[in-house]
Write a protein that holds these residues in place. Structure first.
Motif, mmCIF file in Angstrom:
data_model
loop_
_atom_site.group_PDB
_atom_site.id
_atom_site.type_symbol
_atom_site.label_atom_id
_atom_site.label_comp_id
_atom_site.label_asym_id
_atom_site.label_seq_id
_atom_site.Cartn_x
_atom_site.Cartn_y
_atom_site.Cartn_z
ATOM 1 N N ILE A 232 -1.253 5.246 -5.372
ATOM 2 C CA ILE A 232 -0.261 4.385 -6.005
ATOM 3 C C ILE A 232 0.995 4.349 -5.146
ATOM 4 N N ASN A 233 1.286 3.190 -4.564
ATOM 5 C CA ASN A 233 2.487 3.001 -3.745
ATOM 6 C C ASN A 233 2.631 4.045 -2.632
ATOM 7 N N GLY A 239 10.078 9.251 -4.642
ATOM 8 C CA GLY A 239 10.301 8.979 -6.060
ATOM 9 C C GLY A 239 9.416 7.861 -6.567
ATOM 10 N N ALA A 240 8.993 6.952 -5.652
ATOM 11 C CA ALA A 240 8.103 5.857 -6.065
ATOM 12 C C ALA A 240 6.654 6.199 -5.779
ATOM 13 N N GLN A 241 6.414 7.270 -5.037
ATOM 14 C CA GLN A 241 5.046 7.627 -4.674
ATOM 15 C C GLN A 241 4.355 8.406 -5.796
ATOM 16 N N ARG A 242 3.093 8.073 -5.967
ATOM 17 C CA ARG A 242 2.246 8.888 -6.837
ATOM 18 C C ARG A 242 0.980 9.168 -6.057
ATOM 19 N N VAL A 243 1.091 10.006 -5.070
ATOM 20 C CA VAL A 243 -0.019 10.247 -4.161
ATOM 21 C C VAL A 243 -0.420 11.718 -4.235
ATOM 22 N N PRO A 244 -1.667 12.020 -4.548
ATOM 23 C CA PRO A 244 -2.106 13.417 -4.595
ATOM 24 C C PRO A 244 -2.330 13.957 -3.186
ATOM 25 N N LEU A 245 -1.245 14.232 -2.484
ATOM 26 C CA LEU A 245 -1.340 14.646 -1.085
ATOM 27 C C LEU A 245 -2.154 15.923 -0.925
ATOM 28 N N ALA A 262 -5.443 1.470 -1.881
ATOM 29 C CA ALA A 262 -4.001 1.444 -2.099
ATOM 30 C C ALA A 262 -3.626 0.362 -3.103
ATOM 31 N N LEU A 263 -2.829 0.747 -4.118
ATOM 32 C CA LEU A 263 -2.222 -0.200 -5.048
ATOM 33 C C LEU A 263 -0.725 -0.229 -4.777
ATOM 34 N N LEU A 264 -0.187 -1.426 -4.628
ATOM 35 C CA LEU A 264 1.230 -1.565 -4.294
ATOM 36 C C LEU A 264 1.929 -2.413 -5.343
ATOM 37 N N SER A 265 3.205 -2.140 -5.557
ATOM 38 C CA SER A 265 4.017 -2.983 -6.431
ATOM 39 C C SER A 265 5.307 -3.329 -5.712
ATOM 40 N N GLU A 266 5.857 -4.477 -6.056
ATOM 41 C CA GLU A 266 7.102 -4.909 -5.428
ATOM 42 C C GLU A 266 8.222 -3.902 -5.654
#
Length: 449
Positions: A232-233, A239-245, A262-266
């Motif tokens: 997600i992003n 703060g905008a990332q939701r990535v399970p690194l 990858a899902l992106l939002s404006e």
């Protein structure tokens, strides 16, 4: 440059395994066994069209660049010169051969897509609010719907569902949601049932955040499981990332195969370019992007959330059979069916038609509907947009976009526009070439895109 063409008047034809595929005003040359795609400029297209119509060529007066092209093609095995008109026996790309006997071939079931839950803990800003129409991504991502609560009761019997899928001949079960890992006990029961089947695999599409790291890695390490991790992003501002690194690094460290979507939002400020850079640095690989339909803060773009996308994806075929299957049918839809958490059976999540329900006779009953096979037999020529495009047999496809709603734009390349495919930016894995006879002095005749 190989055997030169010396006779003043001869014909030239493409080899039997090479196809000139034309669109509205564009053309591409498909080298089937060489697994190469050549995008043609206008002059090359016109020349090869004449050659395929057995128009006699006066070699003495042909421009030098034209002779160079034909000599190069002969050297590459793409075509040959003849003193008399040549007639080539090849499959017709616009009218595939269909063999129908007295006893029909049994259905070719390949993948069963299962939405076992509508729950997800990510809270993405572009997920539709209650009351909106159901939104969907492509088949490799989460499905964002209006359902509330946990999965529906009809799919409780995971063992029965897996066994029926195997009996029907499915070779892969794809779990998605929501986040299917929120139904951990169901997944584990289904996996034990998959282990008892000889030819069944499980694909799991998940954000990877609802279970512990060890549990998710252990699932991905199972020889019958392949993980597709939804990001997600990624690459957005902190703060905008939701990535399970931690999950991605653990999968890499343990040498466990996985894919990323990858899902992106404006709202995040992420772009396709920033995500590609992030993925190259973090993962050492290129992500696959999914379309995000308008909704909330979702991107309005049909493919990438930026004005100048880095290009539509083109897909190499594995062998000649794979190539001809693309001609005969929409390969992303053929052999697949969607089973929703409420028990309804659909061609796919993006196509609203329903065949039946799990409650009424299970999968087998729903798949007796003739509409299943009508959808499976659709090909790129069944779509008004795609049949005008010369690169339709190499383009990545989504049946729901191509057939589900004619108002959607599947890709940013317009086959009716002024810009030819040879001039357009494409993503690829090294099999796409441009052929330009209208090149400037010193330019290569054929070059990779």
């Amino acid at each position: 440059m190989g055997d030169e063409i010396r006779n003043p008047e001869r014909y030239f034809r493409l080899s039997a395994d090479c196809f000139l595929v034309e669109g509205a005003h564009d053309a591409a040359l498909y080298d089937v066994f060489g697994k190469r795609l050549f995008l043609l400029d206008e002059e090359s297209h016109r020349l090869l069209r004449q050659c395929e119509e057995n128009v006699q060529l006066d070699w003495e007066y042909l421009p030098k660049r034209t002779v160079e092209l034909l000599q190069w093609m002969q050297t590459e095995g793409l075509g040959f010169a003849e003193e008399a008109p040549a007639f080539i026996d090849r499959f017709m790309t616009h009218c595939p051969v269909t063999l129908r006997g007295i006893v029909q071939k049994p259905p070719d079931f390949r993948q069963l897509d299962l939405s076992i839950s509508s729950e997800c803990g990510n809270g993405c800003p572009f997920c539709p609010a209650t009351g909106e129409d159901e939104q969907w991504q492509t088949c490799i991502t989460c499905l964002r719907g209006t359902e509330t609560g946990r999965r529906a009761r009809p799919l409780d019997d995971a063992t029965r569902l897996v066994e029926e899928a195997a009996e029907l001949g499915f070779t892969r079960i794809h779990l998605r949601g929501g986040d299917p890992l929120r139904e951990w006990d169901w997944v584990q029961t289904a996996l034990r049932a998959v282990e008892r089947q000889e030819n069944l695999l499980m694909l799991v599409t998940t954000p990877g955040t609802s279970r512990s790291l060890d549990e998710t890695v252990q699932l991905g390490a199972h020889p019958r499981v392949y993980l597709n991790v939804v990001l997600i992003n990624p690459g957005a501002a902190e703060g905008a990332q939701r990535v399970p690194l931690d999950l991605l690094h653990a999968l890499k460290r343990e040498r466990i195969g996985f894919s990323v979507t990858a899902l992106l939002s404006e709202a995040s400020g992420a772009t396709a370019k920033s995500v590609e850079g992030w993925a190259a640095e973090t993962l050492g690989r290129k992500p696959r992007f999914a379309a995000i339909r308008r909704g909330g803060a979702a991107s309005p773009g049909a493919y990438f959330p930026e004005q100048n996308p880095s290009g539509r994806m083109l897909s190499r075929w594995r062998d000649a059979d794979d190539f001809f299957s693309r001609i005969k049918r929409c390969t992303c839809l053929h052999g697949r069916v969607q089973l929703n958490s409420d028990g309804s059976v659909q061609p796919c999540q993006g196509i609203g038609l329903k065949y039946g329900t799990w409650q009424q006779g299970g999968l087998a009953e729903g798949l007796r509907n003739e509409a299943v096979y009508d959808w499976w037999e659709r090909d790129k020529n069944s779509s008004s947009a795609c049949r005008q495009c010369a690169v339709r047999y190499a383009c990545m496809e989504c049946a729901a976009v191509v057939f589900g709603d004619s108002t959607k734009r599947f890709c940013s390349f317009d086959p009716n526009g002024e810009k030819r495919a040879a001039e357009y930016p494409w993503q690829h894995d090294g099999f796409v070439y441009r052929i330009k006879t209208t090149r400037k002095e010193g330019d290569a005749l054929c070059q990779r895109v």
